[in-house]
Design a protein around this motif. Structure first.
Motif, PDB file in Angstrom:
ATOM      1  N   LYS A  83      66.666  39.151  97.366  1.00 48.14           N
ATOM      2  CA  LYS A  83      67.032  38.397  96.176  1.00 48.14           C
ATOM      3  C   LYS A  83      68.112  39.121  95.379  1.00 48.14           C
ATOM      4  CE  LYS A  83      62.662  37.406  94.989  1.00 48.14           C
ATOM      5  NZ  LYS A  83      61.654  37.261  93.969  1.00 48.14           N
TER       6      LYS A  83
ATOM      7  N   ILE B   2      71.439  40.781  95.423  1.00 48.34           N
ATOM      8  CA  ILE B   2      72.617  40.921  96.261  1.00 48.34           C
ATOM      9  C   ILE B   2      73.501  42.024  95.708  1.00 48.34           C
ATOM     10  CG2 ILE B   2      74.637  39.666  97.127  1.00 48.34           C
ATOM     11  CD1 ILE B   2      72.091  38.374  98.025  1.00 48.34           C
TER      12      ILE B   2
ATOM     13  N   MET C 228      76.509  49.040  93.013  1.00 49.55           N
ATOM     14  CA  MET C 228      75.204  48.394  93.120  1.00 49.55           C
ATOM     15  C   MET C 228      74.287  49.121  94.103  1.00 49.55           C
ATOM     16  SD  MET C 228      74.910  46.237  90.863  1.00 49.55           S
ATOM     17  CE  MET C 228      73.430  45.326  91.210  1.00 49.55           C
TER      18      MET C 228
ATOM     19  N   GLU D 178      66.589  42.041  84.070  1.00 49.91           N
ATOM     20  CA  GLU D 178      65.189  41.684  84.306  1.00 49.91           C
ATOM     21  C   GLU D 178      64.835  41.783  85.799  1.00 49.91           C
ATOM     22  OE1 GLU D 178      63.690  38.464  82.062  1.00 49.91           O
ATOM     23  OE2 GLU D 178      61.888  38.260  83.296  1.00 49.91           O
TER      24      GLU D 178
ATOM     25  N   LEU E 253      77.553  36.650  96.189  1.00 51.50           N
ATOM     26  CA  LEU E 253      76.670  35.960  95.245  1.00 51.50           C
ATOM     27  C   LEU E 253      76.917  34.458  95.267  1.00 51.50           C
ATOM     28  CD1 LEU E 253      76.851  38.559  92.375  1.00 51.50           C
ATOM     29  CD2 LEU E 253      74.729  37.762  93.411  1.00 51.50           C
TER      30      LEU E 253
ATOM     31  N   GLN F 102      75.617  31.920  88.689  1.00 54.67           N
ATOM     32  CA  GLN F 102      74.519  31.129  89.251  1.00 54.67           C
ATOM     33  C   GLN F 102      74.554  29.693  88.701  1.00 54.67           C
ATOM     34  OE1 GLN F 102      70.743  32.876  88.299  1.00 54.67           O
ATOM     35  NE2 GLN F 102      69.599  31.591  89.730  1.00 54.67           N
TER      36      GLN F 102
END
Ligand code: ATP
Ligand code: MG
Length: 450
Positions: free
Chosen positions: A145, A147, A153, A181, A327, A367
């Motif tokens: 989940k 990416i 990252m 989160e 993404l 998103q």
């Protein structure tokens, strides 16, 4: 053929004759270690990993059942085979219920013994595979989940794994929508607390007047309207993780109370003197520069240091552009799957243009945009024509002079045009209707990346 690793067996028996006999029988196929007492056995077990333990039920210094429990707690995958005399069969059956793999009765036939050990080793291998797979599955679900291929990252992912194995407080800093989160949840799910609650306290959304009761709970009659006693979020979270979102919005008086909980692991419900204890791992998040808030006296420095044991900084999306196409495609797939509609994809030009965009709302903005594009685009390829006007429409306005705004716009616009023509400056200048030298000057002046 590669040589098979010999299984390692621990033989625990107080009778020297039996220890030696077992060793003779097993040493050809197994690496054998002997223990004459419970204490010796525990010692050996903490120093080595064993595939199989052959455990006598009656030992002078301890009971085989207790030892079994210790072994199972230390390494649940080790197969324990109880060695028993006929008169102790009842205990052996109890041992099976407590997790022993099998029992063998003294005196035993060598072939039977070898067959039992063979099966035990097989089972141990299976157990090990299962726990490995479970572990992998969990990682897969989490990082599937999340990416990110940009080194910034992958560094964050490494940090998450490290932090998850400790219990110290974590402070996640990053712009809105960068995934704070998600990181907090990943830490919880990779930690030993994963089967306990993950409780979110949104410090920005809960009014200050309700915060205390929300966190600590209250006693019936503590204030007008407290018609019954209510458990607070810290009580609910016992054994688990509390995620303090937007921690910078926590009132100074509450900051002091939180500090006490972190330091002393104690608190009381509002209106009660009874001291409650909770075992909590704190993960906090904020999207502001904490140092500034501290200087302005809006955030306690001591609390900051308590929370900032493990700092994690999430870079804005525009600083990890190689993740943008990943993404985009990820959310496109997710959306198709969720809605059960046929898959769509982005044209290369559209991908280039979206990669060049500034994404002030970071991953969340991306998103939402993908969802919108998926819904409104008729064709199964989303092209540049579908993106028309997008970057300007989606832009957040903040305090800036006209000159700054124009520069900002120019920078964005030129970056996008350059991306569309894959860096070809001659073509870009043509499209923009300016001389090539003017374009070069602007690229330098505005600090546009090649
Ligand atoms: N690296 C990522 N891979 C996949 N999805 C991501 C990634 N980062 C964030 N997301 C998704 O983007 C959305 C926003 O992430 P999240 O809510 O964690 O951000 P946030 O930093 O907490 O934002 P805010 O400060 O606004 O609360 C979520 O739907 C999350 O699942
Ligand atoms: Mg958030």
């Amino acid at each position: 053929m590669a040589e098979k690793r010999k299984g390692r067996v621990l033989i625990v028996d107080d009778e020297k004759g039996i220890r030696q006999a077992l060793k003779m029988v097993l040493q050809e196929d197994y690496e054998v270690i002997l223990a004459a007492s419970g204490a010796e056995a525990v010692d050996a077990f903490t120093q080595n990993a064993f595939d199989i333990v052959l455990l006598d039920i009656l030992l002078p210094d301890s009971n085989g059942l207790d030892l079994l429990k210790t072994f199972k707690e230390t390494d649940p995958n080790t197969a324990v085979v109880m060695v028993t005399a006929v008169k102790e069969i009842k205990t052996a059956v109890q041992a099976i219920k407590a997790g022993a793999y099998e029992y063998i009765i003294k005196p035993f036939v060598v072939d039977d013994l070898l067959a039992v050990l063979d099966r035990a080793q097989e089972k141990k291998k299976l157990l090990q595979q299962v726990s490995y797979l479970k572990h992998e599955l969990q990682r897969y679900h989490l990082f599937e989940k999340m990416i990110g291929k940009d080194p910034k990252m992958t560094e964050v992912f490494d940090l998450i794994a490290t932090v998850a194995s400790s219990d110290g407080a974590v402070l996640i800093q990053g712009e809105s929508g960068t995934g704070k989160e998600l990181v907090a949840r990943a830490i919880h799910h990779l930690s030993s607390r994963k089967d306990q609650p993950f409780v979110v306290i949104n410090c920005a959304a809960i009014p200050a007047s309700l915060m205390e009761s929300e966190i600590f709970g209250h006693q019936k009659g503590a204030f007008t309207g407290a018609v019954s006693s209510v458990m607070g979020k810290f009580e609910v979270a016992d054994g688990g993780t509390v995620f303090l979102d937007d921690i910078d919005c926590l009132e100074v008086s509450m900051q002091a109370k939180l500090l006490r909980v972190i330091q002393e692991k104690e608190f009381e419900r509002v209106g009660s003197n009874k001291v409650l204890k909770a075992d909590i791992r704190f993960v906090a998040a904020c999207n502001k520069e904490m140092q500034t808030l501290i200087q302005e006296g809006r955030f306690r420095e001591d609390l900051f240091y308590r929370l900032n044991v493990f700092p994690i900084k999430l870079p804005p999306l525009r600083e990890r552009r190689i993740d943008i196409p990943l993404l985009l495609e990820h959310f496109l797939d997710c959306h198709a799957q969720r809605t059960g509609k046929p898959a769509k994809r982005f044209s290369d030009e559209a991908l280039a243009q979206l990669t060049a965009y500034q994404w002030p709302g970071n991953v969340r903005e991306l998103q939402n945009l993908v969802e919108r594009l998926f819904t409104i685009t008729k064709s199964d390829v989303i092209g540049v024509e579908n993106l028309f006007g997008l970057s300007i429409a989606g832009k957040q306005l903040h305090d800036m002079t006209l000159r700054e705004a124009v520069n900002d716009f120019e920078k964005d616009f030129i970056t996008q045009v350059l991306a569309r023509v894959r860096g070809n400056r001659k073509k870009a200048a043509e499209i923009l209707g300016i001389h090539r030298n003017t374009l070069l000057a602007k690229i330098n002046e505005l600090g546009i990346e090649a």
